[in-house]
Design a protein around this motif. Sequence first.
Motif, PDB file in Angstrom:
ATOM      1  N   PRO A 206      -0.116 -34.449  -7.381  1.00 25.70           N
ATOM      2  CA  PRO A 206      -0.777 -35.304  -7.989  1.00 25.70           C
ATOM      3  C   PRO A 206      -1.971 -36.080  -7.551  1.00 25.70           C
ATOM      4  N   ALA A 207      -3.006 -36.141  -7.953  1.00 25.62           N
ATOM      5  CA  ALA A 207      -4.322 -36.584  -7.551  1.00 25.62           C
ATOM      6  C   ALA A 207      -4.198 -38.097  -7.554  1.00 25.62           C
ATOM      7  N   SER A 208      -4.549 -38.904  -6.355  1.00 26.27           N
ATOM      8  CA  SER A 208      -4.707 -40.290  -6.346  1.00 26.27           C
ATOM      9  C   SER A 208      -6.228 -40.502  -6.804  1.00 26.27           C
ATOM     10  N   LEU A 209      -6.739 -40.659  -8.014  1.00 21.83           N
ATOM     11  CA  LEU A 209      -8.133 -40.774  -8.299  1.00 21.83           C
ATOM     12  C   LEU A 209      -8.536 -41.992  -8.086  1.00 21.83           C
ATOM     13  N   THR A 210      -9.806 -42.300  -7.882  1.00 24.18           N
ATOM     14  CA  THR A 210     -10.609 -43.833  -8.072  1.00 24.18           C
ATOM     15  C   THR A 210     -11.715 -43.647  -9.008  1.00 24.18           C
ATOM     16  N   LEU A 211     -11.997 -44.651  -9.343  1.00 21.28           N
ATOM     17  CA  LEU A 211     -13.409 -44.875 -10.349  1.00 21.28           C
ATOM     18  C   LEU A 211     -14.589 -44.893  -9.657  1.00 21.28           C
ATOM     19  N   ASP A 212     -15.611 -44.340 -10.047  1.00 19.25           N
ATOM     20  CA  ASP A 212     -16.898 -44.504  -9.400  1.00 19.25           C
ATOM     21  C   ASP A 212     -17.622 -45.742 -10.101  1.00 19.25           C
ATOM     22  N   ARG A 264      -6.175 -26.581  -9.076  1.00 18.37           N
ATOM     23  CA  ARG A 264      -5.452 -27.155  -9.966  1.00 18.37           C
ATOM     24  C   ARG A 264      -5.245 -28.394  -9.623  1.00 18.37           C
ATOM     25  N   HIS A 265      -5.621 -29.590 -10.513  1.00 12.54           N
ATOM     26  CA  HIS A 265      -5.419 -31.077 -10.475  1.00 12.54           C
ATOM     27  C   HIS A 265      -4.939 -31.579 -11.307  1.00 12.54           C
ATOM     28  N   TYR A 266      -3.799 -32.444 -11.057  1.00 14.37           N
ATOM     29  CA  TYR A 266      -3.234 -33.321 -12.104  1.00 14.37           C
ATOM     30  C   TYR A 266      -3.329 -34.631 -11.949  1.00 14.37           C
ATOM     31  N   TRP A 267      -3.378 -35.554 -12.677  1.00 16.50           N
ATOM     32  CA  TRP A 267      -3.481 -37.041 -12.607  1.00 16.50           C
ATOM     33  C   TRP A 267      -2.823 -37.692 -13.857  1.00 16.50           C
ATOM     34  N   ILE A 331      -0.916 -40.889 -20.165  1.00 20.30           N
ATOM     35  CA  ILE A 331      -1.182 -39.586 -20.478  1.00 20.30           C
ATOM     36  C   ILE A 331      -1.401 -38.656 -19.054  1.00 20.30           C
ATOM     37  N   GLY A 332      -0.854 -37.504 -19.020  1.00 15.20           N
ATOM     38  CA  GLY A 332      -0.891 -36.838 -17.716  1.00 15.20           C
ATOM     39  C   GLY A 332      -2.423 -35.765 -18.320  1.00 15.20           C
ATOM     40  N   LEU A 377      -7.616 -49.221 -19.213  1.00 21.53           N
ATOM     41  CA  LEU A 377      -7.266 -47.878 -18.774  1.00 21.53           C
ATOM     42  C   LEU A 377      -6.776 -47.859 -17.180  1.00 21.53           C
ATOM     43  N   ARG A 378      -5.777 -47.466 -16.832  1.00 25.25           N
ATOM     44  CA  ARG A 378      -5.317 -47.630 -15.437  1.00 25.25           C
ATOM     45  C   ARG A 378      -4.741 -46.345 -15.037  1.00 25.25           C
ATOM     46  N   ILE A 379      -5.258 -45.972 -13.816  1.00 27.88           N
ATOM     47  CA  ILE A 379      -4.984 -44.719 -13.112  1.00 27.88           C
ATOM     48  C   ILE A 379      -3.731 -44.813 -12.232  1.00 27.88           C
ATOM     49  N   CYS A 380      -2.553 -44.206 -12.671  1.00 28.86           N
ATOM     50  CA  CYS A 380      -1.266 -44.234 -11.990  1.00 28.86           C
ATOM     51  C   CYS A 380      -1.302 -43.597 -10.500  1.00 28.86           C
ATOM     52  N   ARG A 381      -1.140 -44.319  -9.641  1.00 25.91           N
ATOM     53  CA  ARG A 381      -1.210 -44.009  -7.962  1.00 25.91           C
ATOM     54  C   ARG A 381      -0.074 -43.218  -7.861  1.00 25.91           C
ATOM     55  N   ILE A 382      -0.196 -41.974  -7.635  1.00 33.65           N
ATOM     56  CA  ILE A 382       0.833 -41.144  -6.956  1.00 33.65           C
ATOM     57  C   ILE A 382       0.700 -40.786  -5.719  1.00 33.65           C
TER      58      ILE A 382
END
Length: 385
Positions: A206-212, A264-267, A331-332, A377-382
């Motif tokens: 699971p990707a730990s995305l950040t916003l730009d 393959r990527h998942y967030w 949402i995944g 909207l909040r990215i879930c940090r995994i």
Amino acid sequence: MARKHHCEEHQEALKLFCETDKKLICVNCVDSQEHREHHFISIKEAVGIYKEKVKCSLTEKEAAVRETEQKRKQKISEIREKGSDLQSHITSSFAKMHQFLTEKEQRLIQDLREQEEKIVEPIEKNLLEIQEKLNSIQKKLSKLQEQMEYEDEILFLKDETSRTRRISDDYNKLPLADSTLSDENFNSFFQYTVWREIIDAIKPVPASLTLDPDTAHPDVIVNEDRTSVRLRDSDSFHFRSLYKLERFDPSFCVRGSEGFTSGRHYWEVEVGDGKEWALGVTRESAERKRVSIPSPETGFWCLYRDRLGRYLVSTFPSPTPLPPSERPQKIGVFLDYEGGQMSFYDADDVSHLYTFTQTFTERIVPIFRPGLDKKPLRICRIKSH
């Protein structure tokens, strides 16, 4: 005896076929006003021609049906082959997880046995020393018994003080070992630590995305750790003074800092009950400076909720609504770049919502559009560590 057919108008035998009107006629009909300048052939010739046409038509239909039959067989074969490949993939994936869990179980048991032996070894040594002391005490008891039977009573009492002191000193020298086996690493909490470790064995991790923030519309606020985005309050909207080429404007969007050209990527993104939000992925080259209807044609693969509370996906030529029962709170998003799939899931129960099928040819970047109701909207940090 063959039945003879006659012309209803002239009562003559039908011997000709009018190709113009596709009609049987007699010889007298040839000169009539109705059939003047028409083309005629004999019935026998017409029968031969139309038998051949029917035969050709049936042959063509047969060929078409056989082609359709072959396509169906090919489709079944493709589905069976894909099913077999997917089964192999499932089996292989679970085998890796089973192997990971088995190895982790064996390591934990080995650690437990080593800790157990480390603690038990000095206790067992202590036990031997205690048993030796016990044997010594028993011998002294036996000797004392003999002395009590034969020794002079006066001498026995005179030696009482020193005898008591020797016994007390021997007991005080008795070695004691009192370590206990700790359950710190082996109680039910280890299930959580194993779960954290197994994330590293999952593909994709699971990707730990950040916003730009540089791509955010001027009225979109990205929080400090760049994992949450919301729309600015309407009374504090900017007046385009923050123009940047990379910004979305006029669309209230922001892109992720990370982009993908393979793998393959998942967030996961927490959406809650917010309205009029959208999320998904976009092509690197997708338009940012004008409003365009999101769809694969314009370089957007998105799931969104509209002002009526409906959940839709941005298919072309028109959006596809999700079943009315779907009300995901989280949402995944799963991107399989080489596999050409972009899927959405209800992350809480991991139920499938929708899958786009697409051949990706350039960098693909996550995209987020917060709701007009100001809910973020909040990215879930995994993280695995």
